[in-house]
Write a protein that holds these residues in place. Sequence first.
Motif, short mmCIF file in Angstrom:
data_model
loop_
_atom_site.label_atom_id
_atom_site.label_comp_id
_atom_site.label_asym_id
_atom_site.label_seq_id
_atom_site.Cartn_x
_atom_site.Cartn_y
_atom_site.Cartn_z
N GLY A 145 3.73 5.62 -1.24
CA GLY A 145 3.02 4.51 -2.13
C GLY A 145 3.57 3.23 -1.94
N LYS A 146 4.46 2.92 -0.80
CA LYS A 146 4.49 1.60 -0.43
C LYS A 146 3.65 0.74 0.46
CE LYS A 146 9.37 2.70 -1.45
NZ LYS A 146 10.71 2.86 -1.07
N ALA A 147 2.40 1.33 0.70
CA ALA A 147 1.68 0.41 1.76
C ALA A 147 0.68 -0.29 0.81
CB ALA A 147 0.81 1.90 2.43
N ASP A 148 1.32 -1.40 0.24
CA ASP A 148 0.81 -2.27 -0.77
C ASP A 148 -0.48 -3.12 0.18
OD1 ASP A 148 2.56 -1.72 -2.37
OD2 ASP A 148 4.10 -3.63 -1.67
N LEU A 149 -0.49 -2.97 1.49
CA LEU A 149 -1.59 -3.80 2.15
C LEU A 149 -2.77 -2.84 2.69
CD1 LEU A 149 0.33 -6.24 4.29
CD2 LEU A 149 -0.86 -6.66 2.08
N GLY A 150 -2.35 -1.51 2.45
CA GLY A 150 -3.54 -0.40 2.69
C GLY A 150 -3.33 0.30 3.75
N ILE A 151 -3.90 1.58 4.08
CA ILE A 151 -3.87 2.41 5.18
C ILE A 151 -4.35 1.51 6.36
CG2 ILE A 151 -4.49 4.23 6.39
CD1 ILE A 151 -4.32 5.68 3.60
N GLU A 152 -5.27 0.81 6.36
CA GLU A 152 -5.92 0.07 7.46
C GLU A 152 -5.05 -0.96 8.08
OE1 GLU A 152 -7.31 0.37 4.25
OE2 GLU A 152 -8.76 1.94 4.74
N TRP A 153 -4.38 -1.68 7.00
CA TRP A 153 -3.38 -2.46 7.63
C TRP A 153 -2.32 -1.82 8.31
CZ3 TRP A 153 2.08 -3.27 7.76
CH2 TRP A 153 2.41 -4.58 7.96
N GLU A 154 -1.89 -0.67 7.72
CA GLU A 154 -0.60 0.02 8.51
C GLU A 154 -1.15 0.48 10.02
OE1 GLU A 154 2.16 0.76 7.69
OE2 GLU A 154 2.55 -0.06 5.79
N ALA A 155 -2.43 1.02 9.87
CA ALA A 155 -3.10 1.36 11.30
C ALA A 155 -3.03 0.42 12.18
CB ALA A 155 -4.29 1.80 11.18
N GLU A 156 -3.38 -1.06 11.79
CA GLU A 156 -3.57 -1.97 12.75
C GLU A 156 -2.10 -2.39 13.11
OE1 GLU A 156 -5.29 -4.84 15.01
OE2 GLU A 156 -6.26 -3.13 13.99
N PHE A 157 -1.27 -2.40 12.20
CA PHE A 157 0.21 -2.72 12.65
C PHE A 157 0.53 -1.92 13.76
CE2 PHE A 157 4.78 -1.83 12.02
CZ PHE A 157 5.44 -3.13 12.06
N LEU A 158 0.36 -0.50 13.52
CA LEU A 158 0.59 0.47 14.85
C LEU A 158 0.00 0.00 15.89
CD1 LEU A 158 0.93 3.67 12.88
CD2 LEU A 158 2.64 2.51 13.56
N ARG A 159 -1.17 -0.39 16.01
CA ARG A 159 -1.92 -0.62 17.21
C ARG A 159 -1.42 -2.09 17.84
NH1 ARG A 159 -6.35 -0.06 13.75
NH2 ARG A 159 -7.22 1.83 13.75
N LYS A 160 -1.24 -3.13 17.01
CA LYS A 160 -0.30 -4.29 17.43
C LYS A 160 0.90 -3.90 18.14
CE LYS A 160 -2.57 -7.47 14.42
NZ LYS A 160 -2.60 -8.51 13.56
#
Length: 77
Positions: free
Chosen positions: A35-50
């Motif tokens: 529950g610490k993905a404050d910016l959302g799953i989409e942000w986490e996925a984009e972070f991984l892509r970057k």
Amino acid sequence: MPEPGVDTESLIKYSTFIESRIHYVQLAIRDILGGKADLGIEWEAEFLRKKVAERPPTYRVLAQPLGSTDAEEGQTP
């Protein structure tokens, strides 16, 4: 991920490369499930892509002759 060449240097680079990618995925999963993905799953996925794009593979693959590197042949596995 393409398989590394059979020489020791390629195997070490491949192992280090995979461990780094696994680490980023583990952090993202931890944040999402905790529950610490404050910016959302989409942000986490984009972070991984970057992160993946920042560090492309640099090890020799099985299809390459010994002594060549991805940069020399203009390839990124």
